[in-house]
Design a protein around this motif. Structure first.
Motif, short mmCIF file in Angstrom:
data_model
loop_
_atom_site.label_atom_id
_atom_site.label_comp_id
_atom_site.label_asym_id
_atom_site.label_seq_id
_atom_site.Cartn_x
_atom_site.Cartn_y
_atom_site.Cartn_z
N CYS A 215 0.85 -1.19 0.00
CA CYS A 215 0.00 0.00 0.00
C CYS A 215 0.88 1.24 0.00
CB CYS A 215 -0.91 0.03 1.23
SG CYS A 215 -2.03 -1.38 1.36
N ILE A 216 0.40 2.31 -0.66
CA ILE A 216 1.14 3.56 -0.72
C ILE A 216 0.19 4.71 -0.39
CG2 ILE A 216 2.84 2.73 -2.38
CD1 ILE A 216 1.28 4.06 -4.59
N ALA A 217 0.75 5.87 -0.14
CA ALA A 217 -0.05 7.04 0.21
C ALA A 217 -0.64 7.66 -1.05
CB ALA A 217 0.81 8.07 0.94
N ASN A 218 -1.78 8.33 -0.90
CA ASN A 218 -2.33 9.09 -2.02
C ASN A 218 -1.38 10.21 -2.39
OD1 ASN A 218 -4.79 7.83 -2.67
ND2 ASN A 218 -5.78 8.73 -0.88
N GLY A 219 -1.24 10.44 -3.68
CA GLY A 219 -0.33 11.48 -4.15
C GLY A 219 1.09 11.00 -4.33
#
Length: 701
Positions: free
Chosen positions: A336-340
């Motif tokens: 999972c990664i952060a938005n943006g």
């Protein structure tokens, strides 16, 4: 290198025909099809067959295992020994755990219905104007600056670090900035959400009492008079806007960074819907299904709230991302990664437990993951083995290689089977064994026919870990399959490579059955199972659409083929029987010469001077000639019709009625003589006959 060369020969595509543009001065699409067909036939460029690219057609397909509990950690946490790299490693056990539980939540959290307080009150409910997909009997609420509606619901409490998520359906009736929701005290703002057609604004207070604002563009997604779903996702200093669910690449519409986290005031605060606490900037429009979550929803959960469906993932679909990294990595879905964040960011966290080894890891296309079976603690377990089945989904494929990359020691015996679309029966494809007598077969037995099945003996030495099993359908060394070098002319071999399902039985195991080896070493661990193949498009397409089931080949226009597999000729292109394309020969379907007077034709070998040759001759017979034409190629006129001298055979009115006067003809016949020009039926009359001009001719081109 031999494998690469052979795959290249199978995949060799057609040479691109040169593009030419010219003005067609004749009428009708049938003439255009005919002209293009002739161009394809007689082009100076030697056409070749076209084939979809080779790919791992087993990746991310449905996979099952038998017995059902044959995966580690499924029923409860379990342990196994780390794979042995050398013989000495087999006498010890470095324990590793297998845990399949999700590290974060596995279901969408509960929410508060912010409009529930208005049920039966003010503003008025509307059961007619509802958002798309609204449940029967539900109601929207109309906000039109009613001064009597002053009551506010109880103020919801934010989550840790000011985290929360707001979702709602709204329908703007004005384009100006309007307040959607506010939480505040008498002297302090917690946050206020405002919107217009152009942007969404978040005004928020921080710990020291200061107030800040951030604006995010709606990118034309909010329009006066149309329903839209709005979601605001806040975690610590990250805020993201979603309009009508997540974007196609699973991102937010826009992400901004706050100066500080939103500071909540748990007590003494109030909440206002559709207006600010001082009554300014009231909302004019409709709202429905207004939800407040005291947690940060993930992107997938926001999509679920919007559409009602949680987006599908391949492995452990229930496991959610953490709030700090709410987006599933587009390439490696276990992360999972952060938005943006960019897709290449190193700032990523695991969505799944690091000790998880689920079955879906066996064909997830990621060599960094491993499926681990349960420990086969008894000899009976080893003899029974484990069966892995992959449903290729979407239709029947041509399969050329099956490869298993092991992390554990190799099994002692492997049985590979396939199932085709025409039957529910499993057919043997290949046996491999330490000693083929386990299957009652000889080691490295001969292959007498293209579809013969033998048993290949494992080498005398196999690695303790990291070994692989490769099954080459066409070239299983040491015996090459009969016809392998003439694949496109062997119907039996072409049928032998077709499969809709692949099943593999693993039995026994090298090195682990000695009494000195701990039982924890008796398991199968597979990094990746690769099934190399392609869509079966009969050599007339280089692309197929696997997003639909069954898959559909995109037949090349110049092939004039039709069907999900380009397996038949178009109705007007049956001058020769259908023939599959080959690397050296395109074998395009050939046009019949129907002159635009028929919509289909069929092949008749009896009228083909070269029935065994595709490029020469032709046996097309036009079906149901129209416009009063007749003949094999619609080249003649029907009885009582004639063709004028110089008339185009493509003209719709090429055959005109004879209009003979029966009083002046022999036996009252109304026939015209089409065999020679300027001559009606032989007749002997004592007086001249008034009739049509004598301009008849035979239909010779």
């Amino acid at each position: 290198m031999a494998i690469i060369t052979y795959l290249t020969s199978l995949h060799r595509g057609a040479s691109s025909l040169p593009r030419m543009y010219w003005l067609l001065r004749c009428r009708g699409t049938k003439l255009l099809q005919y002209t293009l067909g002739l161009f394809a036939m007689f082009s100076l460029v030697a056409p070749q067959g076209s084939f979809p690219k080779m790919e791992n057609i087993g990746a991310h397909r449905s996979v099952s295992v038998a017995p059902p509990g044959a995966t580690c950690g499924v029923l409860e946490r379990s342990a196994f020994c780390r794979p042995a790299r050398a013989p000495d490693d087999l006498v010890t056990c470095s324990q590793q755990f297998c845990v399949q539980e999700c590290p974060y939540r596995s279901s969408t959290p509960s929410h508060a219905d912010l409009l529930a307080a208005y049920l039966g009150g003010c503003p008025a409910g509307d059961k007619q104007d509802l958002h798309p997909g609204a449940a029967a009997g539900s109601a929207s609420f109309a906000f039109r600056n009613q001064t009597a509606c002053l009551a506010s619901p109880s103020a919801p409490t934010l989550g840790p670090d000011g985290s929360f998520t707001l979702t709602l359906w709204l329908k703007l009736e004005e384009a100006t900035v309007m307040t959607v929701f506010e939480k505040s005290t008498m002297d302090r703002l917690v946050f206020r959400l405002s919107t217009s057609e152009a942007e969404v604004q978040l005004h928020y207070g921080v710990q020291d009492g200061q107030t800040f604002s951030v604006s995010m563009s709606t990118a034309g997604r909010l329009t006066v008079g149309l329903w839209a779903h709005l979601a605001l996702q806040v975690h610590s200093v990250a805020v993201s806007l979603f309009v009508n669910g997540q974007e196609e690449d699973s991102t937010a519409l826009e992400t901004q960074t706050l100066v500080y986290p939103v500071a909540d005031v748990p007590s003494g605060s109030g909440a206002w819907i559709g207006r600010s606490s001082n009554g300014s900037s009231p909302f004019i429009g409709l709202m429905q299904d207004f939800r407040f979550y005291p947690q940060t929803l993930t992107n997938r959960e926001i999509e679920e709230v919007y559409s009602g469906t949680l987006p599908r993932l391949y492995a452990q679909v229930a496991c959610r991302c953490p709030p700090s990294h709410p987006r599933v990595h587009p390439l490696l879905e276990r992360y999972c990664i952060a938005n943006g964040a960019n897709d290449t960011t190193d700032n990523r966290v695991l969505r799944l437990n690091p000790d998880a080894h689920p079955l879906h890891y066996i064909n997830d296309g990621d060599m960094g993951t491993t499926w681990v079976s349960s420990v086969l603690s008894t000899q009976e377990d080893l003899d029974r083995g484990v069966t892995i089945t992959i449903d290729l989904e979407g239709g029947e494929y041509q399969v050329f290689y099956v490869i298993l990359q092991f992390r554990s020691a190799l099994p002692e015996a492997v049985r590979i089977q396939r199932r085709a679309s025409r039957t529910e029966v499993w057919s043997d494809w290949q046996y491999l064994a330490r000693n083929c007598s386990i299957y009652g077969m000889m080691n490295d037995g001969p292959l007498d026919r293209p579809d013969s099945v033998n048993c290949l003996r494992f080498p005398s030495y196999v690695p303790h870990t990291g070994g692989n099993i490769t099954f080459s359908v066409l070239t299983p060394q040491p015996h090459l399959r009969p016809g392998y070098n003439d694949f496109y002319n062997s119907a039996a071999l072409q049928d032998f490579v077709r499969a809709t399902h692949v099943r593999i039985l693993l039995q026994g195991q090298h090195y682990t059955q000695d009494a000195t080896v701990p039982l924890g070493h008796r398991y199968y661990a597979v990094d990746e199972m690769t099934i190399s193949g392609r869509c079966d498009c009969r050599g007339h397409a280089d692309v197929c659409d696997t997003s639909v089931s069954p898959y559909r080949c995109t037949c090349l226009p110049e092939s004039h083929t039709q069907g999900a597999h380009c397996e038949r000729c178009a109705p007007l292109f049956n001058d020769k029987p259908f023939r599959a394309g080959e690397p050296a020969h395109a074998n395009h379907c050939r046009p019949c010469r129907c002159h635009g007077h028929a919509s289909s034709c069929h092949y008749d070998a009896s009228v083909d001077p070269h029935p065994l040759e595709h490029p020469r001759g032709g046996g097309g017979v036009c079906d149901h000639c129209g416009h009063h034409t007749a003949g094999r190629n619609c080249e003649q006129c029907q009885s009582l019709f004639y063709r004028e001298l110089g008339a185009s055979p493509w003209a719709e009115d090429v055959c005109k009625p004879c209009e003979c006067n029966s009083a002046g003809t022999v036996n009252g016949s109304l026939e015209c003589d089409q065999r020679s020009p300027h001559r009606a039926r032989p007749q002997k009359l004592p007086y001249p006959l008034a009739g049509p001009r004598e301009v008849f001719q035979t239909w010779d081109e």
